[in-house]
Design an enzyme around this catalytic site. Sequence first.
Site, PDB file in Angstrom:
ATOM      1  N   GLU A  87     -49.345 -16.974  -8.688  1.00 41.46           N
ATOM      2  CA  GLU A  87     -49.913 -16.143  -7.637  1.00 41.46           C
ATOM      3  C   GLU A  87     -49.798 -14.488  -8.054  1.00 41.46           C
ATOM      4  O   GLU A  87     -50.097 -13.607  -7.305  1.00 41.46           O
ATOM      5  CB  GLU A  87     -48.807 -16.015  -6.288  1.00 41.46           C
ATOM      6  CG  GLU A  87     -49.057 -17.364  -5.557  1.00 41.46           C
ATOM      7  CD  GLU A  87     -48.159 -17.482  -4.180  1.00 41.46           C
ATOM      8  OE1 GLU A  87     -47.438 -16.351  -3.808  1.00 41.46           O
ATOM      9  OE2 GLU A  87     -48.488 -18.437  -3.400  1.00 41.46           O
ATOM     10  N   THR A 183     -39.903 -13.926  -4.122  1.00 46.16           N
ATOM     11  CA  THR A 183     -41.044 -14.213  -4.741  1.00 46.16           C
ATOM     12  C   THR A 183     -42.032 -13.152  -5.084  1.00 46.16           C
ATOM     13  O   THR A 183     -42.940 -13.237  -5.894  1.00 46.16           O
ATOM     14  CB  THR A 183     -41.895 -15.267  -3.900  1.00 46.16           C
ATOM     15  OG1 THR A 183     -42.136 -14.696  -2.377  1.00 46.16           O
ATOM     16  CG2 THR A 183     -41.088 -16.544  -3.666  1.00 46.16           C
ATOM     17  N   GLY A 199     -36.806 -15.677   3.005  1.00 42.67           N
ATOM     18  CA  GLY A 199     -35.732 -16.687   3.476  1.00 42.67           C
ATOM     19  C   GLY A 199     -35.842 -16.685   4.882  1.00 42.67           C
ATOM     20  O   GLY A 199     -34.981 -17.551   5.589  1.00 42.67           O
ATOM     21  N   GLU A 201     -37.412 -18.360   7.045  1.00 39.68           N
ATOM     22  CA  GLU A 201     -37.554 -19.659   7.829  1.00 39.68           C
ATOM     23  C   GLU A 201     -36.323 -20.509   7.613  1.00 39.68           C
ATOM     24  O   GLU A 201     -36.069 -21.495   8.579  1.00 39.68           O
ATOM     25  CB  GLU A 201     -38.542 -20.535   7.011  1.00 39.68           C
ATOM     26  CG  GLU A 201     -39.978 -20.341   7.278  1.00 39.68           C
ATOM     27  CD  GLU A 201     -40.457 -18.880   7.517  1.00 39.68           C
ATOM     28  OE1 GLU A 201     -40.539 -18.266   6.446  1.00 39.68           O
ATOM     29  OE2 GLU A 201     -40.918 -18.345   8.754  1.00 39.68           O
ATOM     30  N   ASN A 282     -41.106 -11.907   9.786  1.00 43.28           N
ATOM     31  CA  ASN A 282     -40.767 -12.528  10.907  1.00 43.28           C
ATOM     32  C   ASN A 282     -39.247 -12.904  11.546  1.00 43.28           C
ATOM     33  O   ASN A 282     -38.347 -12.715  10.525  1.00 43.28           O
ATOM     34  CB  ASN A 282     -41.534 -14.013  10.841  1.00 43.28           C
ATOM     35  CG  ASN A 282     -40.833 -15.081  10.073  1.00 43.28           C
ATOM     36  OD1 ASN A 282     -41.324 -14.819   8.854  1.00 43.28           O
ATOM     37  ND2 ASN A 282     -40.058 -15.712  10.499  1.00 43.28           N
ATOM     38  N   ASP A 327     -43.857 -16.376  14.015  1.00 41.40           N
ATOM     39  CA  ASP A 327     -43.691 -16.132  12.554  1.00 41.40           C
ATOM     40  C   ASP A 327     -44.959 -15.261  12.054  1.00 41.40           C
ATOM     41  O   ASP A 327     -45.634 -15.482  11.047  1.00 41.40           O
ATOM     42  CB  ASP A 327     -44.135 -17.456  11.767  1.00 41.40           C
ATOM     43  CG  ASP A 327     -43.810 -17.502  10.211  1.00 41.40           C
ATOM     44  OD1 ASP A 327     -43.447 -16.592   9.889  1.00 41.40           O
ATOM     45  OD2 ASP A 327     -44.451 -18.282   9.623  1.00 41.40           O
ATOM     46  N   TRP A 416     -50.460 -13.439   2.028  1.00 47.41           N
ATOM     47  CA  TRP A 416     -50.117 -12.702   0.933  1.00 47.41           C
ATOM     48  C   TRP A 416     -51.072 -12.315   0.047  1.00 47.41           C
ATOM     49  O   TRP A 416     -51.226 -11.448  -0.771  1.00 47.41           O
ATOM     50  CB  TRP A 416     -48.859 -13.444  -0.076  1.00 47.41           C
ATOM     51  CG  TRP A 416     -49.667 -14.664  -0.429  1.00 47.41           C
ATOM     52  CD1 TRP A 416     -49.230 -15.811  -0.102  1.00 47.41           C
ATOM     53  CD2 TRP A 416     -50.102 -14.712  -1.833  1.00 47.41           C
ATOM     54  NE1 TRP A 416     -49.952 -16.822  -0.959  1.00 47.41           N
ATOM     55  CE2 TRP A 416     -50.362 -16.074  -1.908  1.00 47.41           C
ATOM     56  CE3 TRP A 416     -50.649 -13.797  -2.844  1.00 47.41           C
ATOM     57  CZ2 TRP A 416     -51.105 -16.550  -2.998  1.00 47.41           C
ATOM     58  CZ3 TRP A 416     -51.107 -14.207  -3.836  1.00 47.41           C
ATOM     59  CH2 TRP A 416     -51.568 -15.581  -4.002  1.00 47.41           C
ATOM     60  N   CYS A 636     -39.516 -32.927   5.506  1.00 41.96           N
ATOM     61  CA  CYS A 636     -40.123 -33.394   4.347  1.00 41.96           C
ATOM     62  C   CYS A 636     -41.570 -32.611   4.135  1.00 41.96           C
ATOM     63  O   CYS A 636     -41.974 -32.465   3.153  1.00 41.96           O
ATOM     64  CB  CYS A 636     -40.332 -34.836   4.025  1.00 41.96           C
ATOM     65  SG  CYS A 636     -38.903 -35.733   4.576  1.00 41.96           S
TER      66      CYS A 636
HETATM   67 CA    CA Z   1     -42.428 -16.685   7.817  1.00 42.31          CA
END
Ligand code: CA
Length: 708
Positions: A87, A183, A199, A201, A282, A327, A416, A636
């Site tokens: 990215e 990131t 973080g 989430e 968020n 979010d 992003w 998963c």
């Molecule tokens: Ca988020």
Amino acid sequence: MSRAKLCFVAIITAGLLLPACSAQKKAPPVVDDAALGSAAAAPDEWLTVGRDYAETHFSPLKQIDATNVGKLGLAWSYDTQSLRGLEATPLVSNGVLYATTPWSNVFALDARTGKELWRWDSKADRIRGGRACCDVVNRGVALYKGKVYVGVIDGRLVALDSATGNPVWDVQTTPVDEPYTITGAPRVVDGKVIIGNGGSELGVRGFVSAYDAETGALAWRFYIVPGDPAKGPDGAASDEALTKALPTWTGEWWNNGGGGGTPWDALAYDPEARLLYVGTGNGSAWDRRLRSPQGGDNLYLSSIVALDVSTGKLKWHYQTTPGDTWDYTAVQHMILADVQMGGKPRKVIMQAPKNGFFYVLDRLTGELLSAEPYAKVTWAKGVDLKTGRPIETRQARMYDKYKVTLFPGPGGAHNWHPMSFNPATGLVYIPAVEGSFPYAQERDFKRQNGFWNMGIDLNARGSAKGLPPLPEKEYEPGTGPEVGSASLLAWDPVAGKPRWRIKHQGVSGGGTLTTAGNLLFQGLSDGRLVAYTADTGDKVWEVQLGNGVIAAPSTWSMDGKQYVSVLVGWGGATGLYVGNPTRQFKAPGRLFTFVLDGTAKLEPVRGIEHDPLTPVAYKATAAQLEHGSALFARRCSMCHGTAAASGGTIADLRYAQPATYDNMDQIVRQGAYQQLGMPKFDFLTEEDLAALKAYVLSQREALLAAAK
Ligand code: CA
């Protein structure tokens, strides 16, 4: 400052003529505040992620233009030695190209030849992979006075010697025992390295920090959301601002995920106003009822905050999504520009956050000037310019009782992927997406530290169980154009409407680059890098690189030749969850650099071929499969994909070697693959595991049947 001026200053201060001024040989340029602050004066370089403090992703270079771009050919390519999402926007300074790869590793290349000068391995603990919501990606480095700065997925900020790649300092910026990740690319402003984190989430309290670029000492820290009020102020730059924010929160969010707000990507800087702009994330959990049960705006979630760069104190804020519950982060790319609005020159900041509205604000005061939908929006009917608040639709927050499908979804109408601004056309080029999401509260939600904690039923799309769908007639109309796919959108920020739009197949295109050569470059998920005219959007060149592109290209010049560089590596959230049209699996990363009349042989990237599928016998009841499907969605799917169909970045479990299914207990419950980034789900029962296995095998069987 121009070269001539630099020489003049040097002569006066040193009292003698420097060789750099008398001879053709130039002194090596230093990346300092002056260089970063006047990127327009250094057209050959690309010194910071957005190329300049204003984050325009615009280059004044015009050797390559709309008339000759067809002659672009490969100059060189570089194997990034990686298999996951790339990215980063490549930076170029003084003949060296710098970029990052998955797990926050850094490399430096001779920009002329692509020959590797050094590589630095972050040695990040692979267990962190399970805490990264959206792949173990990294969006690039910052350069300053002989150092290269990188944020590491495990929360470190590291300064490397730009000549050798050896670490100079290394600081842990986040509590190690909490599921923070980094990131985003750092930025260096006013001698300080700025870094945020992710973080939300999983559940953390977001903050942005400034470190002394020379020593790595913490200069200030701004928390995005308040902590436990009983503990009092944090001694942080944000203390006063958080006292004001406190009444906008209810309940015990600090015990319940930390509130979120993680600023994991966008930063911008106005050196004249000395204001640093931070886009915030968020809420955590997503559903406001689960973190702030009596409501409230929950400042400073989903906001742009403008901070005094010296102190980190809040100057103004604008909350794009008060009381976020979808979010809808506002960490998306922000661009500073000077434009005419309403007949007056305005210094503005522009953002197209996830929520679907394009915002133009006065960047000195935070005054809202414009907020128009750039995509289909059904959570709101518009934004009231007087109050600055969205006008929510009736259905927007009804997902505690119904499954409610809303546009945009949590992937956002723009994520992003960097947009760009061309001052000649006055247009902002947005990698836009149109998509909906079935929001439904997770029944009996219980937080689990270190795991995903959104409080959202991720199985809502596929399951007949769960909350009933909101009847169609209950939906109030929203706003914004219906496009029906991803697109490259040329947005006129002054008029507040699209100028033109190019539809893409599938998911979001990569970040954009625009140039004074009237060009606009974008890589696509189908593996093409395409050039368009910036004014009209006519396609003027394309090349097939073999695998999905998500990063933004950059352009730079050396020895009188202009180059275009782009990282190619499928991954990120879409690469885990959804997939790309090339349907490749684990394709190796590359950096491609193009030049006019380039003659290097272009070998497109190729992914790993799956072994032919063989049947694997299994027995399962309908109840087991239902349980397995729900568990897979909850635990998963965010990495291994919806319905076990991997997005192409990591293992597609349907294609596993038959023996792997026999080892699922060791892998899933006992953590045998933790050092590959696979979390240890030791709280799952034997029954859970059997259901998961049955579900995955049923998906393998379905794939086999479909192939016949
Ligand atoms: Ca988020």
